[in-house]
Design a protein around this motif. Structure first.
Motif, PDB file in Angstrom:
ATOM      1  N   SER A 162       0.508  -1.185   0.111  1.00 16.32           N
ATOM      2  CA  SER A 162      -0.229   0.094  -0.009  1.00 16.32           C
ATOM      3  C   SER A 162       0.521   1.136  -0.062  1.00 16.32           C
ATOM      4  O   SER A 162       1.950   1.277   1.121  1.00 16.32           O
ATOM      5  N   PRO A 163       0.373   2.139  -0.767  1.00 16.23           N
ATOM      6  CA  PRO A 163      -0.910   2.206  -1.604  1.00 16.23           C
ATOM      7  C   PRO A 163      -0.601   1.682  -2.722  1.00 16.23           C
ATOM      8  O   PRO A 163       0.239   1.167  -3.170  1.00 16.23           O
ATOM      9  N   VAL A 164      -1.877   1.242  -3.456  1.00  8.91           N
ATOM     10  CA  VAL A 164      -2.286   0.108  -4.380  1.00  8.91           C
ATOM     11  C   VAL A 164      -1.237   1.172  -5.677  1.00  8.91           C
ATOM     12  O   VAL A 164      -2.192   2.297  -6.190  1.00  8.91           O
ATOM     13  N   ARG A 165      -0.309   0.871  -6.243  1.00 17.96           N
ATOM     14  CA  ARG A 165       0.252   1.538  -7.290  1.00 17.96           C
ATOM     15  C   ARG A 165       1.214   0.445  -8.712  1.00 17.96           C
ATOM     16  O   ARG A 165       1.193  -0.135  -7.852  1.00 17.96           O
ATOM     17  N   SER A 188      -0.262   1.843 -22.917  1.00 21.29           N
ATOM     18  CA  SER A 188      -1.917   2.201 -23.849  1.00 21.29           C
ATOM     19  C   SER A 188      -3.366   2.205 -22.847  1.00 21.29           C
ATOM     20  O   SER A 188      -3.358   3.103 -23.279  1.00 21.29           O
ATOM     21  N   ARG A 189      -3.130   1.243 -21.557  1.00 17.58           N
ATOM     22  CA  ARG A 189      -4.439   2.393 -21.133  1.00 17.58           C
ATOM     23  C   ARG A 189      -4.257   3.683 -20.326  1.00 17.58           C
ATOM     24  O   ARG A 189      -4.954   4.488 -19.568  1.00 17.58           O
ATOM     25  N   LYS A 190      -2.506   4.069 -19.799  1.00 18.71           N
ATOM     26  CA  LYS A 190      -2.554   5.765 -19.661  1.00 18.71           C
ATOM     27  C   LYS A 190      -2.605   7.026 -20.353  1.00 18.71           C
ATOM     28  O   LYS A 190      -3.699   7.789 -20.779  1.00 18.71           O
ATOM     29  N   LYS A 191      -3.058   6.008 -22.070  1.00 21.52           N
ATOM     30  CA  LYS A 191      -3.256   6.950 -22.419  1.00 21.52           C
ATOM     31  C   LYS A 191      -4.498   6.977 -23.310  1.00 21.52           C
ATOM     32  O   LYS A 191      -5.266   7.740 -23.713  1.00 21.52           O
ATOM     33  N   LEU A 192      -5.452   5.585 -23.441  1.00 23.30           N
ATOM     34  CA  LEU A 192      -6.693   5.462 -23.637  1.00 23.30           C
ATOM     35  C   LEU A 192      -7.911   5.313 -22.724  1.00 23.30           C
ATOM     36  O   LEU A 192      -8.747   5.896 -22.641  1.00 23.30           O
ATOM     37  N   ALA A 193      -7.480   4.482 -21.349  1.00 27.31           N
ATOM     38  CA  ALA A 193      -7.627   4.665 -21.034  1.00 27.31           C
ATOM     39  C   ALA A 193      -7.680   4.170 -18.979  1.00 27.31           C
ATOM     40  O   ALA A 193      -7.604   3.563 -18.242  1.00 27.31           O
ATOM     41  N   PRO A 194      -7.188   5.292 -19.101  1.00 27.54           N
ATOM     42  CA  PRO A 194      -6.611   5.859 -17.165  1.00 27.54           C
ATOM     43  C   PRO A 194      -7.845   5.774 -16.489  1.00 27.54           C
ATOM     44  O   PRO A 194      -7.722   5.241 -15.475  1.00 27.54           O
ATOM     45  N   PHE A 195      -8.541   5.802 -16.410  1.00 27.98           N
ATOM     46  CA  PHE A 195      -9.586   4.969 -15.780  1.00 27.98           C
ATOM     47  C   PHE A 195      -9.241   3.895 -15.653  1.00 27.98           C
ATOM     48  O   PHE A 195     -10.153   2.878 -14.170  1.00 27.98           O
ATOM     49  N   LEU A 196      -8.711   2.480 -16.003  1.00 28.52           N
ATOM     50  CA  LEU A 196      -8.883   1.267 -15.833  1.00 28.52           C
ATOM     51  C   LEU A 196      -7.307   1.021 -14.848  1.00 28.52           C
ATOM     52  O   LEU A 196      -7.071   0.078 -14.411  1.00 28.52           O
ATOM     53  N   LEU A 197      -6.936   2.322 -14.978  1.00 32.28           N
ATOM     54  CA  LEU A 197      -5.162   2.059 -13.636  1.00 32.28           C
ATOM     55  C   LEU A 197      -5.636   2.242 -11.825  1.00 32.28           C
ATOM     56  O   LEU A 197      -6.112   3.287 -12.438  1.00 32.28           O
ATOM     57  N   PRO A 198      -4.522   2.031 -10.874  1.00 29.73           N
ATOM     58  CA  PRO A 198      -4.797   2.073  -9.693  1.00 29.73           C
ATOM     59  C   PRO A 198      -5.086   3.513  -9.225  1.00 29.73           C
ATOM     60  O   PRO A 198      -5.427   3.610  -8.675  1.00 29.73           O
ATOM     61  N   PHE A 251     -10.173  -3.314  -2.070  1.00 27.12           N
ATOM     62  CA  PHE A 251     -10.098  -3.403  -3.244  1.00 27.12           C
ATOM     63  C   PHE A 251      -8.518  -3.759  -2.773  1.00 27.12           C
ATOM     64  O   PHE A 251      -7.622  -4.228  -3.837  1.00 27.12           O
ATOM     65  N   GLU A 252      -8.329  -2.895  -2.149  1.00 27.17           N
ATOM     66  CA  GLU A 252      -6.632  -2.497  -1.924  1.00 27.17           C
ATOM     67  C   GLU A 252      -6.160  -3.411  -0.649  1.00 27.17           C
ATOM     68  O   GLU A 252      -5.170  -4.251  -0.737  1.00 27.17           O
ATOM     69  N   SER A 253      -7.524  -4.433   0.096  1.00 29.89           N
ATOM     70  CA  SER A 253      -7.456  -5.682   0.899  1.00 29.89           C
ATOM     71  C   SER A 253      -7.712  -6.622   0.040  1.00 29.89           C
ATOM     72  O   SER A 253      -6.196  -7.813   0.449  1.00 29.89           O
ATOM     73  N   LEU A 254      -8.123  -7.216  -0.772  1.00 28.78           N
ATOM     74  CA  LEU A 254      -7.761  -7.742  -1.695  1.00 28.78           C
ATOM     75  C   LEU A 254      -6.197  -8.332  -2.653  1.00 28.78           C
ATOM     76  O   LEU A 254      -5.963  -9.230  -2.746  1.00 28.78           O
ATOM     77  N   TYR A 255      -5.785  -6.925  -3.232  1.00 27.55           N
ATOM     78  CA  TYR A 255      -4.388  -6.951  -3.958  1.00 27.55           C
ATOM     79  C   TYR A 255      -3.538  -7.386  -3.163  1.00 27.55           C
ATOM     80  O   TYR A 255      -2.814  -7.988  -3.153  1.00 27.55           O
ATOM     81  N   THR A 256      -3.704  -6.944  -1.822  1.00 24.08           N
ATOM     82  CA  THR A 256      -2.745  -7.348  -0.304  1.00 24.08           C
ATOM     83  C   THR A 256      -3.090  -8.873  -0.607  1.00 24.08           C
ATOM     84  O   THR A 256      -1.952  -9.498   0.008  1.00 24.08           O
ATOM     85  N   LEU A 257      -3.862  -8.909  -0.045  1.00 21.52           N
ATOM     86  CA  LEU A 257      -4.083 -10.656   0.146  1.00 21.52           C
ATOM     87  C   LEU A 257      -3.445 -11.721  -1.201  1.00 21.52           C
ATOM     88  O   LEU A 257      -2.726 -12.556  -0.626  1.00 21.52           O
ATOM     89  N   LEU A 258      -3.598 -11.263  -2.484  1.00 22.32           N
ATOM     90  CA  LEU A 258      -3.260 -11.653  -3.905  1.00 22.32           C
ATOM     91  C   LEU A 258      -1.986 -11.225  -3.243  1.00 22.32           C
ATOM     92  O   LEU A 258      -1.005 -12.404  -4.072  1.00 22.32           O
ATOM     93  N   GLY A 259      -0.725 -10.464  -3.703  1.00 20.84           N
ATOM     94  CA  GLY A 259       0.316 -10.439  -3.270  1.00 20.84           C
ATOM     95  C   GLY A 259       1.006 -10.941  -2.651  1.00 20.84           C
ATOM     96  O   GLY A 259       1.704 -11.832  -2.862  1.00 20.84           O
ATOM     97  N   LEU A 260       0.688 -11.021  -0.486  1.00 23.43           N
ATOM     98  CA  LEU A 260       0.744 -12.326  -0.163  1.00 23.43           C
ATOM     99  C   LEU A 260       0.986 -13.246  -0.530  1.00 23.43           C
ATOM    100  O   LEU A 260       1.892 -14.049  -0.392  1.00 23.43           O
ATOM    101  N   ILE A 261      -0.037 -13.927  -1.220  1.00 20.33           N
ATOM    102  CA  ILE A 261      -0.191 -15.518  -1.311  1.00 20.33           C
ATOM    103  C   ILE A 261       1.214 -15.437  -2.550  1.00 20.33           C
ATOM    104  O   ILE A 261       1.641 -17.026  -2.582  1.00 20.33           O
ATOM    105  N   CYS A 262       1.390 -14.581  -3.612  1.00 17.20           N
ATOM    106  CA  CYS A 262       1.939 -14.748  -4.291  1.00 17.20           C
ATOM    107  C   CYS A 262       3.824 -14.558  -3.885  1.00 17.20           C
ATOM    108  O   CYS A 262       4.669 -15.762  -4.557  1.00 17.20           O
TER     109      CYS A 262
END
Length: 841
Positions: free
Chosen positions: A519-522, A648-658, A570-581
């Protein structure tokens, strides 16, 4: 025997001389007599005692004569009791005549004789000494009381060579306790009297506590006087003004400091069987003076107790506090919160593993108080039914109590070894009402809101237990009996409950303190800056993932679909997935995690009914997680593909990035248009890339599809009513009317197309089911396999019972008549028939 000297009788004949000696021996046993006025005829010990008193009492004790008296007492110990009796007589006479200077000289002489003589006959002398001390303590003059106390304290420090079978200290306990509560007008004199009383109690304890032949000072009638007297002085202000006269360092000690030292000494001498009698007066004193609410003094008292008693006896104090908490369960919330606060502080002091054999009893009491507090808060009464005479319950005070209980649960768990903490975790999860498993969620008076509050409070308590929990074996930390009910809460509609469960899982899986690094999710171009601690997976980790990985993936996938999820979820879900990995991933797990991330991307694309924020957050979660996995796998082409999609997301769809979604002020469109093309991660391309690096291509190319079970549907329910409605829904689906309606359904091109797609999915699910069955019989413990087979056998038996009930015919009636088709009654099995008594043998 040396003959006494008689002055001025040199001309007396020998027979007259012997007659005088015999008379002196006779009068030696008398206190007075007709010859008492003749100094020459008095016994030698009386003359030696008289000689230590000067003509002017201000001159003090005559030291030379005192040395003679001491030498005589040591040379003739059989005279010691008579010396004491004579000194006692003189002291009583001087007290009555207010000749206080001679009283001080007499007590000084007694003190010196006590210090010098340790013969076998000292017991009789001690009785005379204690009589004189009692006489001084009964006097009205404060100086005499202090003088008697000081002499008693000196006597208490003497170790006697011979035991005493008949000595009693009841008077001294009562009198010293009374002095501790002195209310003398002059504050300086009042302070001196109280300090004298404290020192006197300290002397009584020292004299009796280690002598089995003395009176038992630990009996309630003594402790009920000693302990409250000490606590009374412990409450007093330390800054008491005293006269500026020169005093020794010991005299400068305040009553509070002296009391604390005496209290610590008393508790330090307490054996196992005496702890209860020593602590109970403390509890009663705090009750009688309403000192639980302020908490400060109560915490201070029990800190002194916990630091003073022997460490192996600490759990006895905790047990008494818990019992006192139960006894006050219907008292005000502030009182209960004060007791809980004291328990929390005492648990921190307690040594690790010394709570004793009643660990679960401790947590059971605390959780019971938590449930009672929830009931009190919702019902507004301490009784089952509110009445006009009930106390007014303040909600904010009950909330403070609940927070204090949760904090105390954490304090206790921090003192436990890992294996006991695992038992506590199982114990708490068993207390939480689970939908579908424990239908009766709350009490009759609190309803669904009470059930929800109990769930939240117990999950918060469980979170406190798992905080800082580090287990080397993840199989023992997350057994099936714990993991299954815990994961069922991830699918509940209550957002707070889901977040608590995610935090609990994160706390257990995080064994290298990596959770705060996610955290933060970036999106990070180089994860080396995170300084993640990655260790090779152990055999137990691999077994855990083989056994429970698909259950974890399914609940994570379904938790992402919850419409009420917010940024923290969603931050907790990312942390959980990251810890599993990081903590549990091997090559096979990495493949499954990539499939899960791609499945989440497909979920956001296909589930158009989800809120726009939820879909954007799922896309962001998939992107940031694939960025993490690609850098952990160190496959350059994989990292390049992920990097290209992110750019590509940064240019076309920034709303799909954390960076634009998982923030406080998210930047998302009002409506999410169709997302396609280069802003999406391509599963076929990723499978091709990783296949060249040795990963399982076939498995990577297969889309992840979670299996929806009855457990998932039941977890969405919050009450027994919803569970019943689910059962009715399932029955209605199997009804004949439903089947008739389904046959009338029209067949179109879309229906045929959907059937073809479903057949592919069914084949995939069938292969997955077969693999899970084989894997279960290879890795699952025998008990789990036996339970599964037993459940199938029970199902088969229930079906057979239904068949038998339908097919069995009713037996003929005793009259021989057979029921016709119109009057057929419900069939009765033979084993349930009631036969007449004559037919039974």
């Amino acid at each position: 025997m040396q003959l006494p000297s008689f002055p001025n009788i040199s001309g007396v004949p020998d027979f007259s001389r012997r007659l005088l000696v015999d008379c002196s021996k006779l009068l030696d046993h008398q206190v007075g007599g007709v010859c008492g006025c003749c100094g020459a005829l008095r016994p030698r010990y009386k003359r030696l005692v008289d000689n230590i008193f000067p003509e002017d009492p201000e001159d003090g004790l005559v030291k030379a004569n005192m040395e003679k008296l001491t030498f005589y007492a040591l040379s003739a110990p059989e005279k010691l009791d008579r010396i004491g009796a004579y000194l006692s007589e003189r002291l009583s006479r001087d007290v009555a005549r207010h000749r206080y200077g001679y009283v001080c000289i007499a007590m000084e002489a007694l003190d010196q004789l006590l210090m010098a003589c340790h013969c076998q006959t000292i017991n009789l002398f001690v009785e005379s000494f204690l009589t004189m001390v009692r006489k001084l303590l009964e006097a009205d003059k404060p100086n005499l009381q202090i003088l008697g106390t000081n002499s008693f304290v000196k006597f208490a420090n003497i170790e006697e060579d011979t035991p005493s079978y008949h000595r009693s200290y009841d008077f001294f306990v009562s009198r010293f306790s009374e002095m501790c509560h002195s209310s003398y007008e002059d504050p300086d004199i009042r302070t001196k009297i109280r300090m004298a009383g404290i020192r006197g109690l300290q002397g009584v304890v020292r004299k009796t506590v280690n002598d089995e032949l003395q009176a038992n000072i630990w009996e309630p009638q003594h402790m009920d006087k000693i302990v409250p007297s000490l606590l009374f002085n412990l409450q007093q202000e330390e800054g008491v003004e005293r006269s500026p006269s020169p005093e020794t360092e010991k005299d400068k000690e305040s009553p509070v400091e002296l009391t604390e030292r005496c209290f610590r000494e008393l508790l330090g001498r307490a054996a196992y069987g005496n702890i209860k009698n020593a602590v109970k007066p403390v509890l009663m004193h705090l009750d009688n003076h309403s000192l639980w609410e302020s908490k400060t003094f109560a915490v201070r008292c029990f800190k002194i107790i916990m630091y003073s008693i022997q460490s192996q006896h600490s759990h006895l104090v905790i047990q008494q506090l818990l019992g006192h908490l139960d006894a006050n369960s219907k008292n005000s919330a502030r009182v209960r919160a004060g007791i809980v606060e004291v328990i929390s502080e005492a648990a921190v002091i307690e040594a690790s593993g010394s709570i004793g054999p009643t660990v679960l009893e401790v947590f059971n009491t605390l959780l019971k108080q938590l449930r009672l507090s929830v009931d009190y808060e919702l019902t507004g009464s301490y009784d089952s039914f509110a009445n006009m005479g009930s106390k007014v319950i303040k909600v904010h005070e009950e909330r403070q109590l609940q927070e204090a209980v949760i904090k105390t649960v954490g304090s206790f768990s921090n003192t436990l070894p890992p294996y006991q903490r695992s038992e506590v975790m199982l114990f708490i999860i068993g207390k939480i009402p689970v939908p579908g498993m424990y239908p009766a969620l709350g009490s009759a008076n609190t309803g669904l809101e009470g059930s929800r509050m109990i769930q939240v409070m117990l999950l918060k308590s469980l979170l406190q237990v798992t905080a800082g929990f580090q287990s080397t074996n993840i199989l023992t930390a997350l057994p099936t009996s714990f993991l299954e009910p815990l994961l069922s809460f991830t699918l509940m509609e209550d957002a707070e409950i889901r977040l608590l469960v995610l935090d609990i899982l994160i706390g257990i899986i995080d064994r290298h303190d990596n959770r705060h690094k996610f955290s933060p999710v970036r999106i990070i171009s180089d994860i080396a800056v995170l300084k993640l601690k990655v260790d090779k997976c152990s055999r137990q980790d691999n077994l855990f993932m083989k056994k429970h990985s698909h259950r974890l993936y399914r609940h994570i996938y379904l938790a992402c679909k919850e419409e009420s999820s917010v940024q923290r979820h969603f931050e907790s879900l990312y942390t959980l997935l990251g810890l599993i990995c990081v903590e549990l991933a091997n090559e096979e797990v990495v493949v499954d995690l990539i499939r899960l991330a791609l499945a989440l991307q497909d979920l956001a694309l296909t589930e158009e009914d989800l809120p726009v924020y939820t879909r954007c957050a799922i896309h962001a979660l998939s992107a940031v997680y694939l960025n993490l996995i690609s850098q952990l796998t160190t496959v350059p082409t994989f990292c390049q593909h992920v990097h290209e999609v992110i750019e590509s997301r940064k240019k076309l769809a920034p709303f799909l990035l954390p960076e634009n979604v998982l923030v406080e002020s998210s930047e998302i469109p009002e409506k999410l248009e169709k997302v396609e093309g280069e802003v999406l991660f391509a599963q076929t391309k990723i499978a091709e890339i990783l296949g060249g690096s040795g990963y399982n291509t076939e498995r990577l190319a297969t889309a992840y599809i979670p299996q929806i079970t009855d457990e998932d549907r039941l977890s969405k329910r919050k009450s027994i009513g919803d569970t019943v409605s689910l059962q009715l829904e399932m029955e209605s689906r199997n009804s004949p009317e439903k089947e008739q309606r389904s046959t009338a359904e029209q067949i179109t091109f879309e229906t045929l197309k959907q059937a073809i797609v479903d057949s592919v999915n069914v084949d995939e699910q069938e292969r997955e089911r077969r693999r899970q069955v084989v894997e279960r019989f290879q890795t699952a413990p025998f008990e789990e396999i036996a339970a599964h087979c037993g459940a199938r056998a029970s199902l088969l038996q229930s079906k057979l019972n239904q068949i038998f009930e339908i097919t069995i015919r009713p037996p003929p009636s005793p009259s021989g008549s057979v029921g016709n088709g119109h009057g057929r009654s419900h069939s009765i099995p033979v084993y349930e028939m009631q036969f007449p008594d004559l037919c039974v043998y």
